[in-house]
Each structure stands twice: as C-alpha cells, then as structure tokens.
Design a protein around this motif. Structure first.
Motif, PDB file in Angstrom:
ATOM      1  N   TYR A   1       1.543  -1.280  -0.085  1.00 41.36           N
ATOM      2  CA  TYR A   1       0.425  -0.114  -0.269  1.00 41.36           C
ATOM      3  C   TYR A   1       1.118   1.522  -0.222  1.00 41.36           C
ATOM      4  O   TYR A   1       0.700   2.282  -1.004  1.00 41.36           O
ATOM      5  CB  TYR A   1      -1.143  -0.146   1.122  1.00 41.36           C
ATOM      6  CG  TYR A   1      -1.769  -0.859   0.769  1.00 41.36           C
ATOM      7  CD1 TYR A   1      -2.876  -0.349  -0.250  1.00 41.36           C
ATOM      8  CD2 TYR A   1      -2.032  -1.671   1.744  1.00 41.36           C
ATOM      9  CE1 TYR A   1      -3.977  -1.355  -0.384  1.00 41.36           C
ATOM     10  CE2 TYR A   1      -3.657  -2.728   2.173  1.00 41.36           C
ATOM     11  CZ  TYR A   1      -4.152  -1.961   1.115  1.00 41.36           C
ATOM     12  OH  TYR A   1      -5.217  -3.478   0.993  1.00 41.36           O
TER      13      TYR A   1
ATOM     14  N   ARG B   1       2.387   1.865  -3.913  1.00 40.66           N
ATOM     15  CA  ARG B   1       1.681   2.124  -4.509  1.00 40.66           C
ATOM     16  C   ARG B   1       0.712   3.322  -4.491  1.00 40.66           C
ATOM     17  O   ARG B   1       0.814   3.894  -4.539  1.00 40.66           O
ATOM     18  CB  ARG B   1       0.490   1.462  -4.667  1.00 40.66           C
ATOM     19  CG  ARG B   1       0.385   0.058  -4.618  1.00 40.66           C
ATOM     20  CD  ARG B   1      -0.588  -1.158  -5.137  1.00 40.66           C
ATOM     21  NE  ARG B   1      -2.022  -0.811  -5.737  1.00 40.66           N
ATOM     22  CZ  ARG B   1      -2.970  -1.235  -6.056  1.00 40.66           C
ATOM     23  NH1 ARG B   1      -2.912  -1.855  -4.593  1.00 40.66           N
ATOM     24  NH2 ARG B   1      -3.710  -0.712  -6.434  1.00 40.66           N
TER      25      ARG B   1
ATOM     26  N   THR C   1      -5.690  11.686  -4.030  1.00 50.15           N
ATOM     27  CA  THR C   1      -6.784  11.101  -4.829  1.00 50.15           C
ATOM     28  C   THR C   1      -6.990  12.638  -5.692  1.00 50.15           C
ATOM     29  O   THR C   1      -7.386  10.950  -7.316  1.00 50.15           O
ATOM     30  CB  THR C   1      -8.262  11.548  -3.592  1.00 50.15           C
ATOM     31  OG1 THR C   1      -7.658  10.814  -2.221  1.00 50.15           O
ATOM     32  CG2 THR C   1      -9.353  10.952  -4.509  1.00 50.15           C
TER      33      THR C   1
ATOM     34  N   SER D   1      -5.983   7.932 -13.330  1.00 50.30           N
ATOM     35  CA  SER D   1      -7.123   7.324 -14.056  1.00 50.30           C
ATOM     36  C   SER D   1      -7.404   7.146 -15.402  1.00 50.30           C
ATOM     37  O   SER D   1      -7.744   6.532 -16.446  1.00 50.30           O
ATOM     38  CB  SER D   1      -8.338   6.732 -13.478  1.00 50.30           C
ATOM     39  OG  SER D   1      -7.685   5.755 -11.933  1.00 50.30           O
TER      40      SER D   1
ATOM     41  N   THR E   1      -8.982  -3.237 -15.461  1.00 47.45           N
ATOM     42  CA  THR E   1      -7.737  -2.756 -14.575  1.00 47.45           C
ATOM     43  C   THR E   1      -6.507  -1.505 -14.933  1.00 47.45           C
ATOM     44  O   THR E   1      -5.721  -0.822 -13.808  1.00 47.45           O
ATOM     45  CB  THR E   1      -6.798  -3.860 -14.479  1.00 47.45           C
ATOM     46  OG1 THR E   1      -6.313  -4.278 -16.403  1.00 47.45           O
ATOM     47  CG2 THR E   1      -6.936  -5.471 -14.509  1.00 47.45           C
TER      48      THR E   1
ATOM     49  N   SER F   1      -8.780   0.809 -12.592  1.00 53.27           N
ATOM     50  CA  SER F   1      -8.978   0.566 -11.442  1.00 53.27           C
ATOM     51  C   SER F   1      -7.465   0.713 -10.665  1.00 53.27           C
ATOM     52  O   SER F   1      -7.439   0.802  -9.178  1.00 53.27           O
ATOM     53  CB  SER F   1      -9.142  -1.344 -10.878  1.00 53.27           C
ATOM     54  OG  SER F   1      -7.901  -1.452 -11.392  1.00 53.27           O
ATOM     55  N   SER F   2      -6.850   0.618 -11.033  1.00 55.43           N
ATOM     56  CA  SER F   2      -5.088   2.227 -10.762  1.00 55.43           C
ATOM     57  C   SER F   2      -5.141   2.140 -10.102  1.00 55.43           C
ATOM     58  O   SER F   2      -4.160   2.423  -9.295  1.00 55.43           O
ATOM     59  CB  SER F   2      -3.975   0.728 -12.010  1.00 55.43           C
ATOM     60  OG  SER F   2      -2.940   1.605 -10.594  1.00 55.43           O
TER      61      SER F   2
ATOM     62  N   ILE G   1      -7.334   4.605  -9.384  1.00 54.70           N
ATOM     63  CA  ILE G   1      -8.554   4.725  -8.191  1.00 54.70           C
ATOM     64  C   ILE G   1      -8.055   4.201  -6.917  1.00 54.70           C
ATOM     65  O   ILE G   1      -8.142   4.489  -5.810  1.00 54.70           O
ATOM     66  CB  ILE G   1      -9.956   4.136  -8.518  1.00 54.70           C
ATOM     67  CG1 ILE G   1     -10.686   4.711  -9.996  1.00 54.70           C
ATOM     68  CG2 ILE G   1     -11.103   3.769  -7.697  1.00 54.70           C
ATOM     69  CD1 ILE G   1     -11.379   5.372  -9.428  1.00 54.70           C
ATOM     70  N   SER G   2      -7.787   2.670  -7.232  1.00 47.52           N
ATOM     71  CA  SER G   2      -6.714   2.475  -6.278  1.00 47.52           C
ATOM     72  C   SER G   2      -6.087   3.395  -5.093  1.00 47.52           C
ATOM     73  O   SER G   2      -6.001   3.830  -4.327  1.00 47.52           O
ATOM     74  CB  SER G   2      -6.157   0.870  -6.409  1.00 47.52           C
ATOM     75  OG  SER G   2      -4.680   0.573  -5.482  1.00 47.52           O
ATOM     76  N   ILE G   3      -5.135   4.164  -6.199  1.00 47.42           N
ATOM     77  CA  ILE G   3      -3.717   5.441  -4.890  1.00 47.42           C
ATOM     78  C   ILE G   3      -4.971   5.765  -4.941  1.00 47.42           C
ATOM     79  O   ILE G   3      -4.500   6.671  -3.744  1.00 47.42           O
ATOM     80  CB  ILE G   3      -3.128   5.239  -6.919  1.00 47.42           C
ATOM     81  CG1 ILE G   3      -2.344   4.417  -6.742  1.00 47.42           C
ATOM     82  CG2 ILE G   3      -2.176   6.681  -5.965  1.00 47.42           C
ATOM     83  CD1 ILE G   3      -1.065   4.363  -8.279  1.00 47.42           C
TER      84      ILE G   3
ATOM     85  N   LEU H   1      -7.514   5.872  -3.318  1.00 48.82           N
ATOM     86  CA  LEU H   1      -8.158   5.778  -2.569  1.00 48.82           C
ATOM     87  C   LEU H   1      -7.300   5.082  -1.071  1.00 48.82           C
ATOM     88  O   LEU H   1      -7.448   5.586   0.331  1.00 48.82           O
ATOM     89  CB  LEU H   1      -9.152   4.282  -1.966  1.00 48.82           C
ATOM     90  CG  LEU H   1     -10.535   4.439  -3.542  1.00 48.82           C
ATOM     91  CD1 LEU H   1     -10.975   3.459  -3.101  1.00 48.82           C
ATOM     92  CD2 LEU H   1     -11.801   4.996  -2.578  1.00 48.82           C
ATOM     93  N   ILE H   2      -6.147   4.731  -1.467  1.00 47.67           N
ATOM     94  CA  ILE H   2      -4.499   4.522  -0.305  1.00 47.67           C
ATOM     95  C   ILE H   2      -4.384   5.777  -0.137  1.00 47.67           C
ATOM     96  O   ILE H   2      -4.207   6.093   1.347  1.00 47.67           O
ATOM     97  CB  ILE H   2      -3.602   3.819  -1.259  1.00 47.67           C
ATOM     98  CG1 ILE H   2      -4.245   2.453  -1.866  1.00 47.67           C
ATOM     99  CG2 ILE H   2      -2.533   4.148  -0.467  1.00 47.67           C
ATOM    100  CD1 ILE H   2      -3.069   1.488  -1.756  1.00 47.67           C
TER     101      ILE H   2
END
Length: 167
Positions: A6, A9, A97, A104, A117, A120-121, A123-125, A127-128
C-alpha cells in the motif's frame, strides 16, 4: 494486502504523510512528557512566578494572568505543528486522490476502456492516499485537542496556586 505494498502504491504522497506522522507523533510524545513534568512541578513553577511578581509592588490580576500566560506559552511550544499536521494531512491525501483519478482518466484516454484494470489502478491509488491522509489526521486532531484541554487546566491550576501564594 501487505502494508508495504500500500505504501509503495501510494507513492510520494503516502511517503510525505508517513514523514508528517513521524514528526507529529514525536512532538506528541515529547509534549506528553513536558505536560507530565509540568504537572509534577506546578509548585516550583508557581514559586518562580511569585518571585517574578515580587519584583513589582502592585499585583493586579491582569499582571498575574499575564505572567502565568508567559509561562504557559513556553509549555505550549510545538502544539501548532500538531495542529498543522492535523489540518494539512487530509488535504495532502485529497491531493493524492486527485492525482490518482487524473492518472485513471489519462490511462483511459490513451488506452481506452477495454481493460478495467487500467482504470482501477488509479482509483486504488486515490483511495490509498485518502485513507493515509485520514489515518494521519485523526490521531493528530485528537492529540491537539487533548493537549489544548490539558494546557487550559494547567493554566487555571497555576493561576490558582499563584493567587493563593500572593494573598
């Protein structure tokens, strides 16, 4: 998922937040010690204030409060840094964010929506970094408010002890 993954990323934003967290918690541990030491030495501090006040002949309440406030101001050092960390870390998380969502949309504009994917990569960053900003902000906000309340109690206690010694 592993915490280190995490952090990796989250990139530079999460690393900045970790650094802020380390600085903030170091200050909070230091302030805990200072407040503990101050509470234990309230008599000594009040004696110092009384000695300072003996140099003047008139002991007005405003002068006593001013002298106590100067002593308390020395104890207060560092609390603004905790407040800044509590205020700034959610904004830095929000910056992460925005960067993640921007990445993205850049990926979508270059590669299309064929592979989810890609989207989503980013978006994952996003959210982290949001979570990291909040994880840093919440304990610092709580700590700042706790120390502020403790500082008020110390000031009131110190004023009372000094007034009792002067009268």
């Amino acid at each position: 998922m592993d915490l280190l993954i995490y952090i990796e990323r989250g990139g530079i934003i999460v690393n900045i937040l970790i650094l802020m967290n380390i600085v903030g918690f170091t200050i909070m541990f230091w302030k805990s010690y200072v407040f503990y030491k101050t509470n234990r030495n309230i008599e000594q501090i009040s004696n110092e204030i009384v000695e300072e006040l003996k140099l003047t002949t008139n002991h007005h309440l405003a002068q006593i409060q001013s002298t106590v406030a100067l002593k308390v101001n020395n104890i207060e050092t560092g609390l603004n840094t905790i407040k800044i960390i509590a205020s700034l870390s959610p904004l830095i998380g929000l910056l992460g964010t925005v960067i993640g969502i921007l990445n993205s949309f850049d990926s979508i504009s270059h590669l299309g929506l064929g592979d989810p994917t890609i989207f989503s990569s980013g978006i994952s960053i996003a959210l982290i970094t949001t979570v990291a900003g909040l994880v840093v902000a919440i304990p610092h906000y709580i700590g700042y408010n706790y120390f502020l309340g403790s500082l008020d109690k110390i000031e009131i206690k110190l004023e009372k002890v000094v007034l009792d010694k002067i009268k």
